[in-house]
Design a protein around this motif. Structure first.
Motif, PDB file in Angstrom:
ATOM      1  N   ASN A  49      -7.269 -28.580 -42.210  1.00 34.14           N
ATOM      2  CA  ASN A  49      -6.116 -27.847 -41.701  1.00 34.14           C
ATOM      3  C   ASN A  49      -6.195 -27.837 -40.184  1.00 34.14           C
ATOM      4  O   ASN A  49      -7.250 -27.530 -39.615  1.00 34.14           O
ATOM      5  CB  ASN A  49      -6.122 -26.429 -42.268  1.00 34.14           C
ATOM      6  N   GLN A  50      -5.081 -28.158 -39.521  1.00 29.04           N
ATOM      7  CA  GLN A  50      -5.104 -28.270 -38.072  1.00 29.04           C
ATOM      8  C   GLN A  50      -5.455 -26.949 -37.401  1.00 29.04           C
ATOM      9  O   GLN A  50      -6.170 -26.919 -36.390  1.00 29.04           O
ATOM     10  CB  GLN A  50      -3.758 -28.771 -37.546  1.00 29.04           C
ATOM     11  N   GLU A  51      -4.987 -25.839 -37.972  1.00 26.94           N
ATOM     12  CA  GLU A  51      -5.312 -24.534 -37.384  1.00 26.94           C
ATOM     13  C   GLU A  51      -6.816 -24.273 -37.442  1.00 26.94           C
ATOM     14  O   GLU A  51      -7.408 -23.759 -36.488  1.00 26.94           O
ATOM     15  CB  GLU A  51      -4.556 -23.424 -38.122  1.00 26.94           C
ATOM     16  N   MET A  52      -7.454 -24.642 -38.557  1.00 28.09           N
ATOM     17  CA  MET A  52      -8.902 -24.475 -38.669  1.00 28.09           C
ATOM     18  C   MET A  52      -9.631 -25.371 -37.671  1.00 28.09           C
ATOM     19  O   MET A  52     -10.582 -24.939 -37.001  1.00 28.09           O
ATOM     20  CB  MET A  52      -9.353 -24.803 -40.092  1.00 28.09           C
ATOM     21  N   VAL A  53      -9.208 -26.618 -37.574  1.00 33.12           N
ATOM     22  CA  VAL A  53      -9.817 -27.543 -36.629  1.00 33.12           C
ATOM     23  C   VAL A  53      -9.687 -27.018 -35.205  1.00 33.12           C
ATOM     24  O   VAL A  53     -10.651 -27.030 -34.425  1.00 33.12           O
ATOM     25  CB  VAL A  53      -9.182 -28.941 -36.758  1.00 33.12           C
ATOM     26  N   ASP A  54      -8.512 -26.523 -34.851  1.00 32.45           N
ATOM     27  CA  ASP A  54      -8.293 -26.000 -33.500  1.00 32.45           C
ATOM     28  C   ASP A  54      -9.111 -24.741 -33.250  1.00 32.45           C
ATOM     29  O   ASP A  54      -9.617 -24.527 -32.138  1.00 32.45           O
ATOM     30  CB  ASP A  54      -6.804 -25.708 -33.288  1.00 32.45           C
ATOM     31  N   TYR A  55      -9.244 -23.896 -34.275  1.00 29.49           N
ATOM     32  CA  TYR A  55     -10.049 -22.685 -34.132  1.00 29.49           C
ATOM     33  C   TYR A  55     -11.498 -23.053 -33.825  1.00 29.49           C
ATOM     34  O   TYR A  55     -12.124 -22.478 -32.918  1.00 29.49           O
ATOM     35  CB  TYR A  55      -9.976 -21.854 -35.411  1.00 29.49           C
ATOM     36  N   ALA A  56     -12.040 -24.012 -34.555  1.00 27.56           N
ATOM     37  CA  ALA A  56     -13.421 -24.436 -34.319  1.00 27.56           C
ATOM     38  C   ALA A  56     -13.573 -25.068 -32.936  1.00 27.56           C
ATOM     39  O   ALA A  56     -14.547 -24.798 -32.214  1.00 27.56           O
ATOM     40  CB  ALA A  56     -13.848 -25.428 -35.396  1.00 27.56           C
ATOM     41  N   ARG A  57     -12.606 -25.885 -32.557  1.00 24.97           N
ATOM     42  CA  ARG A  57     -12.660 -26.564 -31.263  1.00 24.97           C
ATOM     43  C   ARG A  57     -12.555 -25.561 -30.113  1.00 24.97           C
ATOM     44  O   ARG A  57     -13.330 -25.609 -29.145  1.00 24.97           O
ATOM     45  CB  ARG A  57     -11.537 -27.596 -31.191  1.00 24.97           C
ATOM     46  N   ASN A  58     -11.602 -24.638 -30.213  1.00 23.76           N
ATOM     47  CA  ASN A  58     -11.375 -23.688 -29.122  1.00 23.76           C
ATOM     48  C   ASN A  58     -12.481 -22.655 -29.015  1.00 23.76           C
ATOM     49  O   ASN A  58     -12.754 -22.138 -27.929  1.00 23.76           O
ATOM     50  CB  ASN A  58     -10.031 -22.979 -29.325  1.00 23.76           C
ATOM     51  N   THR A  59     -13.125 -22.351 -30.126  1.00 20.33           N
ATOM     52  CA  THR A  59     -14.171 -21.327 -30.124  1.00 20.33           C
ATOM     53  C   THR A  59     -15.533 -21.892 -29.751  1.00 20.33           C
ATOM     54  O   THR A  59     -16.312 -21.250 -29.035  1.00 20.33           O
ATOM     55  CB  THR A  59     -14.253 -20.647 -31.505  1.00 20.33           C
ATOM     56  N   TYR A  60     -15.833 -23.111 -30.227  1.00 19.42           N
ATOM     57  CA  TYR A  60     -17.191 -23.646 -30.075  1.00 19.42           C
ATOM     58  C   TYR A  60     -17.263 -24.940 -29.279  1.00 19.42           C
ATOM     59  O   TYR A  60     -18.356 -25.431 -29.010  1.00 19.42           O
ATOM     60  CB  TYR A  60     -17.815 -23.868 -31.461  1.00 19.42           C
ATOM     61  N   GLY A  61     -16.116 -25.498 -28.908  1.00 21.23           N
ATOM     62  CA  GLY A  61     -16.108 -26.711 -28.104  1.00 21.23           C
ATOM     63  C   GLY A  61     -15.861 -27.964 -28.923  1.00 21.23           C
ATOM     64  O   GLY A  61     -15.909 -27.960 -30.156  1.00 21.23           O
ATOM     65  N   GLU A  62     -15.601 -29.060 -28.231  1.00 23.64           N
ATOM     66  CA  GLU A  62     -15.352 -30.346 -28.871  1.00 23.64           C
ATOM     67  C   GLU A  62     -16.605 -30.830 -29.603  1.00 23.64           C
ATOM     68  O   GLU A  62     -17.723 -30.674 -29.101  1.00 23.64           O
ATOM     69  CB  GLU A  62     -14.957 -31.390 -27.820  1.00 23.64           C
ATOM     70  N   PRO A  63     -16.440 -31.440 -30.759  1.00 24.64           N
ATOM     71  CA  PRO A  63     -17.617 -31.984 -31.447  1.00 24.64           C
ATOM     72  C   PRO A  63     -18.124 -33.258 -30.769  1.00 24.64           C
ATOM     73  O   PRO A  63     -17.328 -34.102 -30.334  1.00 24.64           O
ATOM     74  CB  PRO A  63     -17.087 -32.285 -32.849  1.00 24.64           C
ATOM     75  N   ASP A  64     -19.433 -33.397 -30.703  1.00 28.58           N
ATOM     76  CA  ASP A  64     -20.031 -34.639 -30.222  1.00 28.58           C
ATOM     77  C   ASP A  64     -20.157 -35.665 -31.344  1.00 28.58           C
ATOM     78  O   ASP A  64     -20.253 -36.872 -31.077  1.00 28.58           O
ATOM     79  CB  ASP A  64     -21.407 -34.348 -29.632  1.00 28.58           C
ATOM     80  N   GLU A  65     -20.164 -35.181 -32.578  1.00 26.10           N
ATOM     81  CA  GLU A  65     -20.268 -36.065 -33.733  1.00 26.10           C
ATOM     82  C   GLU A  65     -19.802 -35.301 -34.971  1.00 26.10           C
ATOM     83  O   GLU A  65     -19.760 -34.068 -34.986  1.00 26.10           O
ATOM     84  CB  GLU A  65     -21.714 -36.534 -33.925  1.00 26.10           C
ATOM     85  N   VAL A  66     -19.447 -36.051 -35.995  1.00 23.89           N
ATOM     86  CA  VAL A  66     -19.101 -35.494 -37.301  1.00 23.89           C
ATOM     87  C   VAL A  66     -20.015 -36.124 -38.345  1.00 23.89           C
ATOM     88  O   VAL A  66     -20.260 -37.333 -38.318  1.00 23.89           O
ATOM     89  CB  VAL A  66     -17.619 -35.762 -37.653  1.00 23.89           C
ATOM     90  N   ILE A  67     -20.511 -35.301 -39.265  1.00 27.21           N
ATOM     91  CA  ILE A  67     -21.249 -35.803 -40.426  1.00 27.21           C
ATOM     92  C   ILE A  67     -20.375 -35.552 -41.653  1.00 27.21           C
ATOM     93  O   ILE A  67     -20.061 -34.409 -41.969  1.00 27.21           O
ATOM     94  CB  ILE A  67     -22.620 -35.122 -40.606  1.00 27.21           C
ATOM     95  N   TRP A  68     -19.975 -36.623 -42.326  1.00 28.73           N
ATOM     96  CA  TRP A  68     -19.128 -36.536 -43.515  1.00 28.73           C
ATOM     97  C   TRP A  68     -20.022 -36.375 -44.739  1.00 28.73           C
ATOM     98  O   TRP A  68     -21.091 -36.962 -44.821  1.00 28.73           O
ATOM     99  CB  TRP A  68     -18.261 -37.783 -43.622  1.00 28.73           C
ATOM    100  N   TYR A  69     -19.570 -35.618 -45.719  1.00 31.51           N
ATOM    101  CA  TYR A  69     -20.419 -35.140 -46.803  1.00 31.51           C
ATOM    102  C   TYR A  69     -20.697 -36.151 -47.915  1.00 31.51           C
ATOM    103  O   TYR A  69     -21.496 -35.859 -48.823  1.00 31.51           O
ATOM    104  CB  TYR A  69     -19.808 -33.885 -47.421  1.00 31.51           C
ATOM    105  N   GLU A  70     -20.090 -37.313 -47.898  1.00 28.07           N
ATOM    106  CA  GLU A  70     -20.351 -38.331 -48.911  1.00 28.07           C
ATOM    107  C   GLU A  70     -20.105 -39.713 -48.305  1.00 28.07           C
ATOM    108  O   GLU A  70     -19.641 -39.828 -47.169  1.00 28.07           O
ATOM    109  CB  GLU A  70     -19.481 -38.119 -50.147  1.00 28.07           C
ATOM    110  N   LYS A  71     -20.394 -40.750 -49.081  1.00 26.45           N
ATOM    111  CA  LYS A  71     -20.254 -42.123 -48.596  1.00 26.45           C
ATOM    112  C   LYS A  71     -19.000 -42.743 -49.211  1.00 26.45           C
ATOM    113  O   LYS A  71     -18.963 -43.020 -50.419  1.00 26.45           O
ATOM    114  CB  LYS A  71     -21.503 -42.927 -48.939  1.00 26.45           C
ATOM    115  N   PRO A  72     -17.970 -42.958 -48.391  1.00 19.51           N
ATOM    116  CA  PRO A  72     -16.672 -43.385 -48.925  1.00 19.51           C
ATOM    117  C   PRO A  72     -16.691 -44.751 -49.611  1.00 19.51           C
ATOM    118  O   PRO A  72     -15.918 -44.979 -50.539  1.00 19.51           O
ATOM    119  CB  PRO A  72     -15.750 -43.370 -47.707  1.00 19.51           C
ATOM    120  N   VAL A  73     -17.543 -45.659 -49.166  1.00 25.18           N
ATOM    121  CA  VAL A  73     -17.590 -46.972 -49.813  1.00 25.18           C
ATOM    122  C   VAL A  73     -18.090 -46.835 -51.253  1.00 25.18           C
ATOM    123  O   VAL A  73     -17.511 -47.408 -52.187  1.00 25.18           O
ATOM    124  CB  VAL A  73     -18.477 -47.945 -49.014  1.00 25.18           C
TER     125      VAL A  73
END
Length: 507
Positions: A49-73
């Protein structure tokens, strides 16, 4: 360094934020975790959800990396094996998916079950454990058992699609008229009103291969094999369609729950035999089956179930899996913050006057259960309270409610395992608490200690001072089919729509 863990693009999307220094062991700090549904208003929302993403970004800063919870391939390969072709190949392009939300940093991936394992183990405070993961499916895995020592996670058994206990349970959730991947806990509740023996043998024979040549009650020590006769990915609506009366459905639910409890005990026995540590960590969506969980706790020295053991909890697990590091568990209050003092006296006065009110204060719980920060609270002693609360929440009247009890008084009222996160059921020994006692005499207990939520603990203490009862009925502040209240606007809307006072801060 800011690292985001993300689960989604399937069901119940979630986001977690960590701050850490990769070169500094022990610096990993969990700052935030929330479900997308709390922001979108869509129950079990599959997508970020964009509001959740923006809340995390505005509160804690831009992410340096993302770890996704599974392997899409690997997930795509399993979907091809399931006969779904290549139609999900584009959907499983996670880089493009995250770009839709303005997330363009580097992405790394963890295996689905390894995310479950790491989330449970590295948050447990244990230095060695056996981890059991039971769910519908990861990429291919449906049941895995692991040994963990220090920061080494070693798989010792796995079972793969389509042989899935979780899929079987969800298929029967749909078969009795409920929503799969959402209403499994209602099946668990219905089971208390059914006769498990009516259909248990029939379901075992029609859906499972015998565990070994001697039948069902023998222990197969070589491996905890559970093999299904049918691929239940698309459900089992074809099974005995003539069984459709309310009692039929409750008897089916009772049989399914009894079989699941038997299978869990069987798997746990094998894992305990193999376990060098004597400590158990239970993860995956099936770990939310609190009635079955209670049957295995006495077999282990310690049992830990992360408060959010399903896929959304893997937003945390993915990051811990990538870095293989222990963290100090900060507790379940990780979401959106409603600031202000906990409204202890306001809630107390309303409960003494009307018997029911809501509270939305502090940081929201991460997980499916409200633990005092986004709760609908009530006096557990009234004969009519259970029906009143169920009517407010638009739920079936048989549905049970959980008690929140001062930890030091739990043994005075409940016989069996208890804990701070409503993960077990215990027998209620006080007949004067009908609102929190289920049809089978059990309660899903939340103990509240002095080092948990300070505000909620103080409320229970004040309630005990005024009434002599150390227990409050505690259920989530939502109605059936809707997410738990998240922010001030949600709290105000709930109060206006359903005629219940909701207190958000003191004074």
């Amino acid at each position: 360094m800011i690292t985001w863990g993300i689960s989604g693009n399937s069901h119940d999307a979630a986001l977690a934020v960590f701050n850490h220094q990769p070169w500094n062991e022990g610096s990993m700090e969990l700052l935030y975790a929330s479900h997308a549904e709390r922001y979108s208003g869509i129950k079990n929302d599959a997508h970020l959800n964009q509001e959740m993403v923006d809340y995390a970004r505005n509160t804690y800063g831009e992410p340096d990396e993302v770890i996704w919870y599974e392997k899409p391939v690997l997930k795509t390969l399993r979907q091809i094996k399931a006969g779904q072709g290549f139609r999900y190949w584009k959907k499983n392009n996670i880089k493009a998916y995250l770009k839709n939300y303005g997330i363009t940093c580097p992405i790394r991936y963890s295996g689905h079950h390894r995310s479950h394992v790491a989330g449970g183990y590295y948050s447990s405070g244990l230095s060695a454990a056996t981890i059991m993961v039971i769910d519908s499916m990861g990429e291919f895995d449906t049941l895995t058992i692991w040994d963990a020592v220090g920061t080494t996670l070693k798989p010792i058994y796995k079972q793969t699609y389509p042989h899935s206990i979780g899929l079987w349970y969800s298929a029967f959730t749909q078969r009795i008229g409920l929503k799969p991947q959402e209403d499994e806990y209602i099946l668990m509740g219905m089971a208390a009103y059914g006769d498990p023996l009516r259909f248990m043998t029939e379901i075992l024979q029609e859906f499972f291969y015998p565990i070994d040549d001697h039948g069902w009650l023998q222990t197969f020590w070589d491996r905890p094999r559970v093999k299904l006769r049918h691929n239940l990915h698309r459900g089992c609506m074809w099974w005995r369609p003539e069984l459709n009366t309310p009692q039929d459905l409750m008897d089916i639910a009772a049989a399914v729950q009894a079989i699941y409890a038997y299978l869990l005990k069987y798997i746990s026995n094998w894992a305990r035999w193999k376990s060098p540590s004597g400590n158990l960590i239970l993860m995956g969506g099936c770990a939310l089956n609190c009635a079955a969980n209670s049957t295995i706790t006495s077999d282990w020295n310690n049992v830990w179930i992360m408060p959010n053991p399903g896929d959304s909890g893997s937003a945390i697990g993915a990051v811990l899996s990538h870095y293989d590091t222990h963290i100090k568990w900060p507790g379940p209050y990780l979401g959106h913050n409603i600031e202000g003092d906990y409204p202890v006296e306001e809630v107390l006065n309303e409960l003494l006057t009307t018997g029911i009110c809501g509270v939305a204060n502090g940081r929201a719980e991460f997980g499916p259960r409200a633990l005092g920060h986004r709760s609908l609270l009530a006096d557990p002693r009234g004969e009519d309270i259970k029906d009143r609360v169920n009517n407010i929440k638009k739920r079936q009247l048989f549905r049970p409610f959980a008690p929140a009890v001062l930890e030091e008084h739990a043994k005075d009222y409940f016989n069996g395992p208890t804990g701070p996160y409503m993960q077990y059921t215990s027998t209620c020994t006080d007949a004067g608490l009908p609102a929190i006692t289920h049809g089978d005499g059990t309660s899903r207990v939340q103990t509240v200690s002095a080092d948990q939520s300070v505000g909620f603990r103080k409320l229970l203490e004040r309630w005990y001072e005024e009434t002599g009862c150390p227990i409050l009925l505690n259920t989530s502040l939502n109605i059936k089919g809707k997410p738990i209240v998240n922010n001030l606007t949600d709290a105000e809307d709930f109060a206006n729509m359903y005629g219940v006072k909701v207190f958000t801060h003191g004074n």
